[in-house]
Design an enzyme around this catalytic site. Structure first.
Site, PDB file in Angstrom:
ATOM      1  N   GLU A  87       3.489  11.459 -14.109  1.00  0.00           N
ATOM      2  CA  GLU A  87       2.491  10.388 -14.109  1.00  0.00           C
ATOM      3  C   GLU A  87       1.191  10.797 -13.452  1.00  0.00           C
ATOM      4  OE1 GLU A  87       4.052   6.464 -12.653  1.00  0.00           O
ATOM      5  OE2 GLU A  87       5.915   7.613 -12.802  1.00  0.00           O
ATOM      6  N   CYS A 100      -5.347  10.542  -9.581  1.00  0.00           N
ATOM      7  CA  CYS A 100      -4.177  10.809  -8.745  1.00  0.00           C
ATOM      8  C   CYS A 100      -3.214  11.580  -9.620  1.00  0.00           C
ATOM      9  CB  CYS A 100      -3.586   9.472  -8.296  1.00  0.00           C
ATOM     10  SG  CYS A 100      -1.997   9.639  -7.490  1.00  0.00           S
ATOM     11  N   CYS A 107      10.850  14.640  -7.021  1.00  0.00           N
ATOM     12  CA  CYS A 107      10.553  15.087  -5.656  1.00  0.00           C
ATOM     13  C   CYS A 107      11.862  15.275  -4.896  1.00  0.00           C
ATOM     14  CB  CYS A 107       9.694  14.032  -4.954  1.00  0.00           C
ATOM     15  SG  CYS A 107       9.155  14.495  -3.294  1.00  0.00           S
ATOM     16  N   CYS A 111      12.294  10.203   0.423  1.00  0.00           N
ATOM     17  CA  CYS A 111      11.780   9.038   1.165  1.00  0.00           C
ATOM     18  C   CYS A 111      12.387   7.749   0.580  1.00  0.00           C
ATOM     19  CB  CYS A 111      10.257   8.991   1.106  1.00  0.00           C
ATOM     20  SG  CYS A 111       9.473  10.432   1.863  1.00  0.00           S
ATOM     21  N   CYS A 114      10.393   5.400  -2.001  1.00  0.00           N
ATOM     22  CA  CYS A 114       9.634   6.037  -3.077  1.00  0.00           C
ATOM     23  C   CYS A 114      10.461   6.217  -4.336  1.00  0.00           C
ATOM     24  CB  CYS A 114       9.120   7.391  -2.586  1.00  0.00           C
ATOM     25  SG  CYS A 114       8.083   8.214  -3.802  1.00  0.00           S
ATOM     26  N   CYS A 334       4.233   4.852  -7.439  1.00  0.00           N
ATOM     27  CA  CYS A 334       4.301   6.099  -8.188  1.00  0.00           C
ATOM     28  C   CYS A 334       5.751   6.401  -8.537  1.00  0.00           C
ATOM     29  CB  CYS A 334       3.663   7.247  -7.408  1.00  0.00           C
ATOM     30  SG  CYS A 334       4.598   7.869  -6.034  1.00  0.00           S
TER      31      CYS A 334
HETATM   32  N1  SAH Z   1       4.709  13.713  -1.210  1.00  0.00           N
HETATM   33  C1  SAH Z   1       3.390  13.390  -0.778  1.00  0.00           C
HETATM   34  C2  SAH Z   1       2.496  12.810  -1.848  1.00  0.00           C
HETATM   35  C3  SAH Z   1       3.049  11.860  -2.853  1.00  0.00           C
HETATM   36  S1  SAH Z   1       3.334  10.198  -2.419  1.00  0.00           S
HETATM   37  C4  SAH Z   1       3.452  12.478   0.443  1.00  0.00           C
HETATM   38  O1  SAH Z   1       4.528  12.138   0.858  1.00  0.00           O
HETATM   39  O2  SAH Z   1       2.410  12.179   1.000  1.00  0.00           O
HETATM   40  C5  SAH Z   1       1.759   9.473  -2.162  1.00  0.00           C
HETATM   41  C6  SAH Z   1       1.788   8.357  -1.138  1.00  0.00           C
HETATM   42  O3  SAH Z   1       2.427   7.174  -1.662  1.00  0.00           O
HETATM   43  C7  SAH Z   1       2.538   8.730   0.121  1.00  0.00           C
HETATM   44  O4  SAH Z   1       1.838   8.273   1.245  1.00  0.00           O
HETATM   45  C8  SAH Z   1       3.827   7.952  -0.053  1.00  0.00           C
HETATM   46  O5  SAH Z   1       4.474   7.791   1.164  1.00  0.00           O
HETATM   47  C9  SAH Z   1       3.320   6.689  -0.698  1.00  0.00           C
HETATM   48  N2  SAH Z   1       4.326   5.856  -1.355  1.00  0.00           N
HETATM   49  C10 SAH Z   1       5.429   6.225  -2.021  1.00  0.00           C
HETATM   50  N3  SAH Z   1       6.111   5.152  -2.443  1.00  0.00           N
HETATM   51  C11 SAH Z   1       5.414   4.073  -2.050  1.00  0.00           C
HETATM   52  C12 SAH Z   1       5.605   2.669  -2.178  1.00  0.00           C
HETATM   53  N4  SAH Z   1       6.668   2.170  -2.788  1.00  0.00           N
HETATM   54  N5  SAH Z   1       4.662   1.848  -1.654  1.00  0.00           N
HETATM   55  C13 SAH Z   1       3.576   2.358  -1.022  1.00  0.00           C
HETATM   56  N6  SAH Z   1       3.353   3.674  -0.859  1.00  0.00           N
HETATM   57  C14 SAH Z   1       4.264   4.515  -1.361  1.00  0.00           C
END
Ligand code: SAH
Length: 349
Positions: A87, A100, A107, A111, A114, A334
């Site tokens: 995406e 973006c 990944c 987390c 995510c 995302c």
């Molecule tokens: N792996 C990298 C970049 C990708 S995620 C990182 O962890 O920074 C981009 C951002 O979106 C990160 O800050 C991540 O924590 C956040 N993110 C992921 N899922 C999310 C969600 N459900 N709501 C808000 N932010 C989210």
């Protein structure tokens, strides 16, 4: 070997192996920096175009596109040559358009909030596949004025952990910022990481001075480890120290991403503790009301609660803003669009 990945010296070597005069390498390089396919390289002889077409390209096509009526945000689902999907999101701001983009298919970081990580990481993206996301968007929506780009800013915040695909991301950044590449200023590029501490130090050496974003999401090890497994390897204080070092060395402020999660990290005492942790660091806090991911069962906060949290930080002299929510009508967090389409393709619900 993929044409889209090659550096200028590699193109020169390739063309010399093909018995071509040296100036042809410059022509091919210019085309590749515009995302052209061999058949579109109209100033090359047909025979050379044929030879180049026989080499794998490693590019990106648009599989689906969702347009937000609210704010013009476009969510793209890109298809890679091996049929994998990633995406990207194009967001419109007064200063230009930010793309973006994704750095991995899925990944590995796990987390809890995510969607990108739910099925793990399928594979890393190559430099040409990150560039290809820019080219696909610009092909879809060419710049209005000659000599301008549609994509003026880039954030590596799509699927994937950029520092877990380190060499490819650095190669991509070199190509994007190079004067004979895409010539996008490092000032207009942000790289976001969950906090792989040794790679942050290395990144300082290898990458041009892009903005570093750190996904913090908590002010203490217990909360952060519960949400982000990487924190068990690199605890929060080591992440913040690495961020401070980056800011000190580059003179650029580090951005801390903080997703507000109701009942987890969004109270007044959380704001107080966060402000204390970040005191003395050249930084900015980007607050994001958590985009609820149904598979995860975590709740976001209201806009009012986010504004309140922001005020608590600014009252404590920590620079903070609530991220403008964009494209909320076209698919939230995302990784969600990719998952939905994959489920459709596989016939699940
Ligand atoms: N792996 C990298 C970049 C990708 S995620 C990182 O962890 O920074 C981009 C951002 O979106 C990160 O800050 C991540 O924590 C956040 N993110 C992921 N899922 C999310 C969600 N459900 N709501 C808000 N932010 C989210």
């Amino acid at each position: 070997m993929y044409l889209a990945d090659l550096t200028k010296p590699e193109i020169e070597r390739l063309l010399s192996e093909l018995g071509e005069p040296k100036y042809r390498a410059g022509q091919v390089w210019d085309w590749l920096n515009r995302g052209a396919r061999p058949q579109e390289m109209t100033n090359l002889p047909a025979a050379l175009r044929e030879k180049l077409s026989a080499i794998s390209y490693g590019g990106v096509e648009i599989e689906r596109k969702l347009f937000s009526e609210k704010d013009g945000t476009v969510k793209y689902l890109f298809r890679l040559e091996d049929e994998n999907l990633v995406e990207g999101v194009l967001m419109r701001y007064h200063y230009g358009n930010t793309l973006c983009l994704s750095t991995q298919i899925g990944c590995n970081m796990g987390c809890k909030f995510c969607a990108s990580t739910l099925d793990g990481c399928v594979r890393d993206l190559r430099p040409g596949e990150m560039l290809g996301q820019i080219f696909a968007v610009e092909r879809d929506e060419p710049a209005k004025e000659a000599g301008h780009r549609t994509v003026t800013n880039i954030v590596l915040m799509g699927s994937g952990e950029p520092l877990d695909n380190y060499d490819n991301v650095v190669a991509f950044l070199n190509r994007v910022t190079a004067q004979d590449g895409l010539r996008i200023s490092p000032r207009n590029i942000s790289v976001s990481t969950c906090g792989i501490v040794p790679k942050i130090a290395q990144f300082l050496q290898d990458a041009p001075h892009v903005t570093l974003s750190i996904s913090l999401h908590a002010h203490d090890d217990e909360t952060r480890s519960n949400m982000m497994p990487i924190n068990k390897v690199y605890p929060i204080d080591s992440v913040i120290a690495a961020a401070k070092n980056y800011a000190d060395k580059t003179g650029r402020r580090v951005v801390f991403e903080y997703a507000l999660i109701g009942g987890v990290n969004a109270s007044l005492s959380d704001a107080e503790a966060l402000a204390k942790k970040l005191r003395g660091i050249l930084c900015h806090v980007n607050l994001i009301p958590l985009n609820p991911v149904p598979e995860r069962g975590l709740a976001g906060v209201s806009r009012k609660e986010a504004d309140q949290f922001c005020a608590w930080l600014t009252e404590r002299n920590i620079s903070a803003t609530v991220r403008r929510e964009m494209g909320t009508d076209i698919e939230g967090a995302c990784g969600q669009l990719r998952r939905r389409i994959l489920h459709e393709i596989r016939g699940e619900n």
